[in-house]
Design a protein around this motif. Structure first.
Motif, PDB file in Angstrom:
ATOM      1  N   TYR A 169      11.200 -59.231-119.673  1.00 35.95           N
ATOM      2  CA  TYR A 169      12.117 -58.725-118.642  1.00 35.95           C
ATOM      3  C   TYR A 169      13.288 -59.698-118.467  1.00 35.95           C
ATOM      4  N   PHE A 170      14.411 -59.177-117.987  1.00 35.36           N
ATOM      5  CA  PHE A 170      15.600 -60.005-117.766  1.00 35.36           C
ATOM      6  C   PHE A 170      15.250 -61.280-116.993  1.00 35.36           C
ATOM      7  N   ASP A 171      15.659 -62.405-117.536  1.00 29.13           N
ATOM      8  CA  ASP A 171      15.523 -63.634-116.760  1.00 29.13           C
ATOM      9  C   ASP A 171      16.659 -63.721-115.757  1.00 29.13           C
ATOM     10  N   GLU A 172      17.795 -63.136-116.143  1.00 30.23           N
ATOM     11  CA  GLU A 172      18.956 -63.109-115.262  1.00 30.23           C
ATOM     12  C   GLU A 172      19.699 -61.793-115.507  1.00 30.23           C
ATOM     13  N   PRO A 173      19.325 -60.709-114.822  1.00 29.06           N
ATOM     14  CA  PRO A 173      19.944 -59.404-115.078  1.00 29.06           C
ATOM     15  C   PRO A 173      21.456 -59.438-114.897  1.00 29.06           C
ATOM     16  N   VAL A 174      22.137 -58.656-115.713  1.00 34.02           N
ATOM     17  CA  VAL A 174      23.589 -58.549-115.575  1.00 34.02           C
ATOM     18  C   VAL A 174      23.923 -58.056-114.171  1.00 34.02           C
ATOM     19  N   GLY A 175      24.809 -58.766-113.500  1.00 37.86           N
ATOM     20  CA  GLY A 175      25.167 -58.399-112.136  1.00 37.86           C
ATOM     21  C   GLY A 175      24.242 -58.960-111.079  1.00 37.86           C
ATOM     22  N   GLY A 176      23.178 -59.670-111.529  1.00 35.32           N
ATOM     23  CA  GLY A 176      22.239 -60.243-110.576  1.00 35.32           C
ATOM     24  C   GLY A 176      22.621 -61.652-110.205  1.00 35.32           C
ATOM     25  N   PRO A 177      21.742 -62.347-109.504  1.00 36.13           N
ATOM     26  CA  PRO A 177      22.039 -63.712-109.067  1.00 36.13           C
ATOM     27  C   PRO A 177      22.086 -64.662-110.250  1.00 36.13           C
ATOM     28  N   HIS A 178      22.809 -65.744-110.111  1.00 42.66           N
ATOM     29  CA  HIS A 178      22.897 -66.738-111.166  1.00 42.66           C
ATOM     30  C   HIS A 178      21.530 -67.370-111.393  1.00 42.66           C
ATOM     31  N   ALA A 179      21.262 -67.763-112.649  1.00 43.37           N
ATOM     32  CA  ALA A 179      19.946 -68.305-112.994  1.00 43.37           C
ATOM     33  C   ALA A 179      19.594 -69.558-112.215  1.00 43.37           C
ATOM     34  N   ALA A 180      20.620 -70.286-111.752  1.00 37.41           N
ATOM     35  CA  ALA A 180      20.347 -71.509-110.997  1.00 37.41           C
ATOM     36  C   ALA A 180      19.644 -71.212-109.672  1.00 37.41           C
ATOM     37  N   SER A 181      19.716 -69.956-109.233  1.00 37.16           N
ATOM     38  CA  SER A 181      19.041 -69.565-107.995  1.00 37.16           C
ATOM     39  C   SER A 181      17.579 -69.272-108.318  1.00 37.16           C
ATOM     40  N   PHE A 182      16.756 -70.338-108.395  1.00 40.20           N
ATOM     41  CA  PHE A 182      15.374 -70.189-108.823  1.00 40.20           C
ATOM     42  C   PHE A 182      14.615 -69.147-108.010  1.00 40.20           C
ATOM     43  N   GLY A 183      14.940 -69.080-106.739  1.00 38.28           N
ATOM     44  CA  GLY A 183      14.187 -68.180-105.878  1.00 38.28           C
ATOM     45  C   GLY A 183      14.372 -66.718-106.185  1.00 38.28           C
ATOM     46  N   ARG A 184      15.377 -66.389-107.039  1.00 37.12           N
ATOM     47  CA  ARG A 184      15.630 -64.973-107.320  1.00 37.12           C
ATOM     48  C   ARG A 184      15.621 -64.674-108.807  1.00 37.12           C
ATOM     49  N   ARG A 185      15.165 -65.623-109.610  1.00 33.16           N
ATOM     50  CA  ARG A 185      15.147 -65.397-111.051  1.00 33.16           C
ATOM     51  C   ARG A 185      13.999 -64.488-111.473  1.00 33.16           C
ATOM     52  N   GLY A 186      14.167 -63.885-112.651  1.00 38.05           N
ATOM     53  CA  GLY A 186      13.097 -63.098-113.253  1.00 38.05           C
ATOM     54  C   GLY A 186      12.623 -61.966-112.379  1.00 38.05           C
ATOM     55  N   VAL A 187      11.298 -61.813-112.244  1.00 36.64           N
ATOM     56  CA  VAL A 187      10.739 -60.702-111.482  1.00 36.64           C
ATOM     57  C   VAL A 187      10.869 -60.922-109.979  1.00 36.64           C
ATOM     58  N   ARG A 188      11.450 -62.043-109.573  1.00 34.38           N
ATOM     59  CA  ARG A 188      11.664 -62.270-108.150  1.00 34.38           C
ATOM     60  C   ARG A 188      12.855 -61.487-107.637  1.00 34.38           C
ATOM     61  N   SER A 189      13.612 -60.905-108.531  1.00 34.86           N
ATOM     62  CA  SER A 189      14.729 -60.047-108.160  1.00 34.86           C
ATOM     63  C   SER A 189      14.599 -58.763-108.957  1.00 34.86           C
ATOM     64  N   LEU A 190      14.320 -57.656-108.284  1.00 34.50           N
ATOM     65  CA  LEU A 190      14.054 -56.391-108.971  1.00 34.50           C
ATOM     66  C   LEU A 190      15.005 -55.301-108.489  1.00 34.50           C
ATOM     67  N   PRO A 191      16.323 -55.475-108.709  1.00 38.59           N
ATOM     68  CA  PRO A 191      17.264 -54.429-108.298  1.00 38.59           C
ATOM     69  C   PRO A 191      17.031 -53.162-109.128  1.00 38.59           C
ATOM     70  N   PRO A 192      17.142 -51.995-108.521  1.00 32.83           N
ATOM     71  CA  PRO A 192      16.862 -50.734-109.236  1.00 32.83           C
ATOM     72  C   PRO A 192      17.682 -50.557-110.511  1.00 32.83           C
ATOM     73  N   ASP A 193      18.954 -50.976-110.508  1.00 35.96           N
ATOM     74  CA  ASP A 193      19.764 -50.779-111.705  1.00 35.96           C
ATOM     75  C   ASP A 193      19.258 -51.644-112.859  1.00 35.96           C
ATOM     76  N   ALA A 194      18.765 -52.846-112.548  1.00 35.95           N
ATOM     77  CA  ALA A 194      18.213 -53.706-113.593  1.00 35.95           C
ATOM     78  C   ALA A 194      16.918 -53.111-114.143  1.00 35.95           C
ATOM     79  N   LEU A 195      16.079 -52.558-113.259  1.00 41.17           N
ATOM     80  CA  LEU A 195      14.839 -51.926-113.714  1.00 41.17           C
ATOM     81  C   LEU A 195      15.130 -50.706-114.588  1.00 41.17           C
ATOM     82  N   ASP A 196      16.126 -49.924-114.202  1.00 36.84           N
ATOM     83  CA  ASP A 196      16.492 -48.750-115.008  1.00 36.84           C
ATOM     84  C   ASP A 196      17.006 -49.169-116.377  1.00 36.84           C
ATOM     85  N   ALA A 197      17.868 -50.200-116.402  1.00 34.55           N
ATOM     86  CA  ALA A 197      18.413 -50.687-117.675  1.00 34.55           C
ATOM     87  C   ALA A 197      17.297 -51.243-118.559  1.00 34.55           C
ATOM     88  N   PHE A 198      16.357 -51.933-117.936  1.00 32.53           N
ATOM     89  CA  PHE A 198      15.250 -52.486-118.700  1.00 32.53           C
ATOM     90  C   PHE A 198      14.365 -51.375-119.257  1.00 32.53           C
TER      91      PHE A 198
END
Length: 352
Positions: A169-198
């Motif tokens: 799965y995206f470690d840093e989805p396009v349009g999502g938070p920057h990877a440096a934001s550890f608290g929202r990386r990977g499956v910690r951020s599951l925006p619907p558009d990223a899930l659909d693209a995946f």
């Protein structure tokens, strides 16, 4: 096989493949076959080139012969003047075009299997004839490819004779938070558009029952949240990239189908050091820090206990010390960038 003197090579490098003759051409698997011919046939070799890792020709062709120019122009290396016993057909053979010799392939004593990390068809071709399998494909790499290039890559992988790779799965989805934001990386951020693209990317895999690897996990609840958000439609694997995941791995592997230990992220997060800044004490260039090795060993042992494949991802330069570490830690499956596959294969083939 006659080994009185080396053959005459038209090409360079060290290649391994299933040895077949003309009658076994239909057995050829892309990137895994060596073709054995009595006489050079440049037209046939050129036609089959995309499915070959090399060619052995019984009849010698000197560099002064008219055929030599045609052999040099072929897209695969050719070794001439080598007679192979029929008992070799259908078995793995190693051809060293630099030394102009060939020998039966012997499994390295460590039993270490190499899985190539690829992001394109070119990288898959580079490692295809030497890798034992494929590392999980990163969703961000797949998304960066054109539709045609993505289809060509999947076709190559499907025809390679190895199991199809998992998809991370995206470690840093396009349009999502920057990877440096550890608290929202990977499956910690599951925006619907990223899930659909995946989901669209996973559907393009030829695998009828694909494995999806979830990154940046520290707790079981994060895996459960991803499973719920995706409708539990895929088999799941775990990317072990945090100390929490490594230490608590025994509580995370229920219904897990693959463990992928990401030593680069794991080292950075455990040592609390930016891996892009040199520090030979915390992040040594030639071997794993002891604490990381212990986490790798624990992950491999849990995988073995639960009969779950465990791949250890390494970007480090292959060397005897690193190989000894992996062997002592019980590692059986190693993933690395495609350019390192050749160097690992060379090390394994020359390790007693």
């Amino acid at each position: 096989m006659s080994e009185d003197e080396p053959g005459i090579a038209y090409g360079f490098g060290r290649h391994r493949g299933l040895l077949v003759d003309r009658s076994g051409i239909e057995e050829i698997v892309y990137g895994k076959a060596l073709l054995y011919l009595e006489k050079p046939d440049a037209d046939l070799i050129r036609t089959l080139a995309p499915r070959l890792s090399g060619v052995i020709v019984q009849e010698p062709v000197t560099p002064y012969a008219p055929e030599a120019r045609a052999l040099w122009s072929l897209p695969v290396p050719v070794l001439t003047g080598i007679a192979v016993d029929d008992s070799w057909l259908g078995h793995d053979v190693v051809v060293d075009f630099d030394a102009a010799t060939t020998a039966p392939f012997l499994l390295n004593p460590t039993g270490l299997r190499l899985h190539a990390e690829v992001a394109s068809l070119a990288e898959a071709r580079e490692a295809g004839h030497l890798a034992d399998g494929w590392a999980p494909l990163r969703a961000e790499d797949l998304r960066a490819l054109s539709d045609r290039d993505r289809a060509d890559l999947w076709h190559f992988l499907a025809e390679s004779g190895r199991p199809l790779p998992a998809i991370r799965y995206f470690d840093e989805p396009v349009g999502g938070p920057h990877a440096a934001s550890f608290g929202r990386r990977g499956v910690r951020s599951l925006p619907p558009d990223a899930l659909d693209a995946f989901g669209t990317l996973v559907e393009q895999s030829p695998d009828d029952d694909p494995v999806v690897v979830v990154p940046m996990v520290a707790a079981r609840e994060e895996i459960d949240a991803f499973r719920a958000a995706t409708g539990a439609r895929w088999r799941l694997g775990l990317d072990v990239a945090t100390p929490a995941a490594a230490l608590g791995i025994a509580d995370l592997v229920d219904d897990c189908h693959l463990l992928h230990v990401n030593t680069a992220d794991l080292t950075q997060h455990t040592m609390v050091w930016d891996r892009t800044v040199r520090n030979d004490v915390l992040v040594p260039p030639g071997h794993l820090p002891l604490v990381i090795l212990q986490l790798v060993e624990w992950s491999a042992s849990v995988g073995a206990t639960h009969d779950i494949p465990c791949q250890v991802a390494l970007d480090l330069r292959p060397g005897p010390q690193l190989l000894d570490q992996l062997r002592l830690a019980g590692v059986r499956d190693l993933t690395c960038p495609a350019p390192l596959i050749r160097h690992w294969r060379h090390l394994l083939d020359h390790t007693p």
